[in-house]
Each structure stands twice: as structure tokens, then as C-alpha cells.
Design a protein around this motif. Structure first.
Motif, short mmCIF file in Angstrom:
data_model
loop_
_atom_site.label_atom_id
_atom_site.label_comp_id
_atom_site.label_asym_id
_atom_site.label_seq_id
_atom_site.Cartn_x
_atom_site.Cartn_y
_atom_site.Cartn_z
N ASN A 240 0.86 -1.18 0.00
CA ASN A 240 0.00 0.00 0.00
C ASN A 240 0.90 1.23 0.00
O ASN A 240 1.20 1.81 1.04
CB ASN A 240 -0.93 -0.02 1.21
N ARG A 243 -0.39 4.54 1.64
CA ARG A 243 -0.33 4.58 3.10
C ARG A 243 1.09 4.82 3.59
O ARG A 243 1.32 5.61 4.52
CB ARG A 243 -0.88 3.27 3.67
N ARG A 246 1.95 8.48 3.18
CA ARG A 246 1.32 9.33 4.21
C ARG A 246 2.04 9.21 5.55
O ARG A 246 2.28 10.22 6.23
CB ARG A 246 -0.15 8.93 4.37
N ALA A 288 -0.06 -2.00 5.46
CA ALA A 288 0.76 -1.36 4.43
C ALA A 288 1.48 -2.38 3.56
O ALA A 288 1.73 -2.12 2.38
CB ALA A 288 1.78 -0.42 5.07
#
Length: 443
Positions: A240, A243, A246, A288
Motif C-alpha cells: 500500500n 499509506r 502518508r 501497508a
């Protein structure tokens, strides 16, 4: 790694579960239970709706005083009862016989080509759809049989399964159509040309969805900590990236994913390295990185080449000796490599919305992909002129297509193939024949 200063441990999502998850779409494609389960639920819902509609129809006709119409419905329902009963009794046996024969055929295909081709059957939409409709028809017929009323008096009968019987007949017709499509699809999956084509198309689809190299503007900051993998051992299936970007932005760091998609990781394996800023806590990185039991095309740029090389190797083995299949696999290996020849490869840099690099991922570089697709096939092909001639033609074509900076690994394989054939074939005329480029092998 886990005890080093500045390091932490992360358990990717699902490491504590019995079955390692992946993104929903990919997970459902790799499983065989969801579609049949949805079909059974749909059959139960359809049976409830059709039975309710039958009860409403009888009630409406009786309310209008049209008992003759109710009597005709009872007559039609009685005539269709034998059809529904026969279908309900035979469908489950039919399902068992059909899929048992199919599984035997696919097992033989897996032994001849590669065990990994069985996953094509599992991911086949027509296979799941057929199995789901078969089971749904079986369950629907059972539920319809239970709704038949022994009362034949038009004035007192509670429900007449008229619409339900029509739905059962319709499901039977759909099942027959899907059965023909399923047989055709299964036969295609047992033919090597279609298997190789499916693998190549999946590889192209993965390449189109792949985030190719976006190099960073500056070297990475100094590493401040390592995040180790913690959980069940398995293959990195999916990442991911959004993610991770971020999280890296929140903690002011740059994360580098150490394993590539398709790499096997065990507990304690370095998973992420934090460069600069603060090492994110493990809880912020859950969901993730996803780990499973086998590789998938998603995120894994080399998986298609791996399967094609496996087919070529098995076809070139002394136990099988099928050089034509090896040539067909080399055809697709060449196609895949030609598609990637001008793509930017190597590390992929993911940026946040401000343009700052936050995640760096390793992907196979051009020499890695060339070696994956050609090295083992080249070694196994020595002594088989049909395959060596096709390899020479493939290397010549790729050398013409590849940019100047990517010709070196191709020229290296060309030279290694020529030297191996010279050692294995003492007769000069035979050597010249084995090293003559031919896109069909030997016609």
C-alpha cells in the motif's frame, strides 16, 4: 535487526490471521469460495422472492374470483414438478463429475507445463461463474420443491410455484450455456499455446499498472532505523504505497522498502529502512505490506517471465523433450522483454502531494529481467538446435529493439550461448546450423 538501536518491528496486516490477505480485488480473484457462496445466497434470495411472488399471484387471482386461472397454474406447476425434481437430483452429481474430470485434466497440465498454471484455473471467471450457477440451480430446485403444496383445491391452496418453476427452468438453460462455455475454457487452459498467451497477457496487464521508475532529485538521507518484518513467513504480494507515503510524510522521513514484490520474507527480515526524520511506530504501518503464500502478478513485474521460463525449462528437460513448447515460451519471453525494453526500470520513487520523495521501492532492473527470462532457458537449450536457433533470433531482435545502454546483457547471453554450443557440438556444420537465427526454431 529487531534489537538494534532505532529499529522497530512491524506485523503486516493479516500476519496473525490464518490466511494472509491482499487487496480485496486480488484476494477475491485468488480464492474459489466467494463466488459459489454468493451464488448460494442469491439462489436462496431468489427462491424466497419467487415463492412470495407465487403466493401473491394466487392471492390476487383468488381475490378477483378467477379460480380457473388458479387451477391452470396448479396444472402447469404439476407438470413442471418432474423437471424441477429431476434437475435437483441430477445437478449435484453432474457438478461432481464435471469438475472431477476438469481437475484431473488440469493436474496433468500442471505436471506437463508448470504447477503454477493451475492458478489460471482458480482465477478463471467463467469457471467461478459456472460453478456458482450450478450450485445455485441445485439449491434453488431444492427450495422450490419444498414450496410445492399438496392441496390442489383452487379455493384453498396457499401457493402455486408457477413463477418459481419458470425460474428453475431458466436457471437450467443458463447452466447449459455456461457448461458449454466452461468446457471450451477448460480445454483452452489445457493447451499450452493458450496458457502461454494468458501468462503473457497477465504480464502486460501488470506492466501497464506498474509504477515505473521516477528517480529522486537527491540521494537519500542517512538511515536512522530499520523496521523488521514480524509475522508468518511468506511472499510479499502487495504494498500500500499511498499509506506508506502518508506515514513517511507525517514523521518527516523517507521509507525504503527492502524486499521486492515476490521476495520471500521470514520474521526478522529487514522490511523498511527509515532515512532521516523519525522512525514510524509499527502501529502506523499496519495494512501497508501484505504477505501471502504465493506470488501474484500484481506488483510483481517478473512473475510472468518466471512462469514462461519454467514452461520452457520443463519442455527442454530430458523427461519431456518438447522443443516446440519451449520455442513458444521463448516467443512470449521475447514479447514481454521487448515491451519492457524502453521502460524506465530500477528503483521507483513515490512522492507526496508536495513533490517530496517519501517511499523508495526496488523493482527488477533490465539485466535482472533479461537473466530471469533467458539465462536458465539458454543453459537448458544447449544441444537442442530448435531452441538455440529461436534464442539466437530472440536475442538479435531484442538487441535491435533495446536502447544503447541496455544491449550489454543481451550481447552477453548471445556470446554465452555461442560458446556453450561450440563446446557441446563438435561438428562445425552442426554448430552453424544450431546458431542460425530462426524465429520458428526449425521452421
Amino acid at each position: 535487526m529487531g534489537g538494534a538501536p532505532g529499529s522497530s518491528r512491524i506485523r503486516p496486516s493479516g500476519a496473525t490471521r490464518r490466511r494472509a490477505p491482499a487487496p480485496v480485488r486480488e484476494y477475491l480473484r485468488d480464492t474459489f469460495w466467494f463466488a459459489p457462496a454468493a451464488g448460494l445466497v442469491g439462489a436462496a434470495l431468489l427462491a424466497w422472492l419467487s415463492t412470495a411472488a407465487d403466493a401473491w399471484l394466487v392471492s390476487a387471482l383468488r381475490h378477483e374470483g378467477d379460480l380457473d386461472a388458479v387451477k391452470r397454474l396448479i396444472s402447469v406447476a404439476d407438470d413442471s414438478r418432474s423437471i424441477v425434481t429431476t434437475v435437483g437430483a441430477a445437478m449435484l452429481t453432474f457438478i461432481g463429475v464435471v469438475f472431477s474430470i476438469s481437475l484431473v485434466a488440469l493436474q496433468m497440465a500442471g505436471q506437463q507445463f508448470s504447477p503454477r498454471v493451475v492458478r489460471l484455473y482458480v482465477r478463471s471467471r467463467i469457471t467461478k461463474c459456472t460453478f456458482s450457477v450450478f450450485l445455485a440451480t441445485f439449491l434453488f430446485c431444492l427450495l422450490v420443491q419444498s414450496s410445492y403444496d399438496s392441496d390442489t383445491d383452487p379455493a384453498t391452496v396457499g401457493t402455486v410455484p408457477f413463477l418459481s418453476s419458470l425460474c428453475a427452468v431458466l436457471l437450467v438453460m443458463v447452466s447449459l450455456v455456461l457448461f458449454v462455455a466452461y468446457v471450451n475454457s477448460t480445454l483452452r487452459l489445457t493447451r499450452v499455446s493458450h496458457i502461454i498467451d494468458r501468462i503473457a497477457r497477465e504480464s502486460f496487464r501488470a506492466a501497464r499498472a506498474h509504477a515505473f521508475g521516477r528517480p529522486g532529485d537527491a540521494p537519500l538521507p542517512e538511515a536512522v532505523g530499520v523496521i523488521a518484518y514480524r509475522g508468518r513467513a511468506g511472499v510479499v504480494r502487495d504494498v500500500n504505497a499511498a499509506r506508506l507515503v502518508r506515514v513517511a510524510r507525517r514523521y518527516g522521513t523517507v521509507l525504503r522498502l527492502e524486499p521486492r514484490a515476490g521476495d520471500f520474507v521470514v520474521p526478522g527480515t529487514p522490511l523498511l529502512t527509515a532515512h532521516g526524520g523519525t522512525v514510524p511506530p509499527a502501529r502506523s504501518l499496519r495494512r501497508a505490506v501484505f504477505v501471502g503464500v504465493e506470488r501474484t502478478y500484481r506488483e510483481d513485474l517478473g512473475f510472468g517471465l518466471r512462469q514462461l521460463a519454467d514452461i520452457a525449462l520443463r519442455a527442454s528437460s530430458p523427461a519431456i523433450q518438447d522443443p516446440t513448447t519451449a520455442v513458444q515460451a521463448v516467443d512470449r519471453i521475447t514479447h514481454v522483454l521487448a515491451t519492457l525494453a524502453e521502460r524506465p526500470l530500477g528503483a521507483v520513487h513515490h512522492r507526496d502531494r508536495t513533490g517530496v520523495v517519501r517511499l523508495v521501492r526496488n523493482v527488477p532492473d533490465w539485466p535482472d529481467l533479461v537473466d530471469l527470462g533467458l539465462a536458465e532457458v539458454r543453459i537448458a537449450a544447449v544441444g537442442n538446435p530448435q531452441v538455440t536457433r529461436r534464442l539466437v533470433a530472440a536475442l538479435d531482435d531484442l538487441t535491435r529493439l533495446a536502447p544503447a545502454g541496455r544491449k550489454t546483457p543481451l550481447e552477453r547471453h548471445r556470446a554465452l550461448l555461442a560458446r556453450a554450443v561450440e563446446r557441446a557440438v563438435p561438428e562445425p556444420a552442426e554448430r552453424d546450423f544450431a546458431l542460425r537465427p530462426d524465429r520458428q526454431g526449425i521452421g
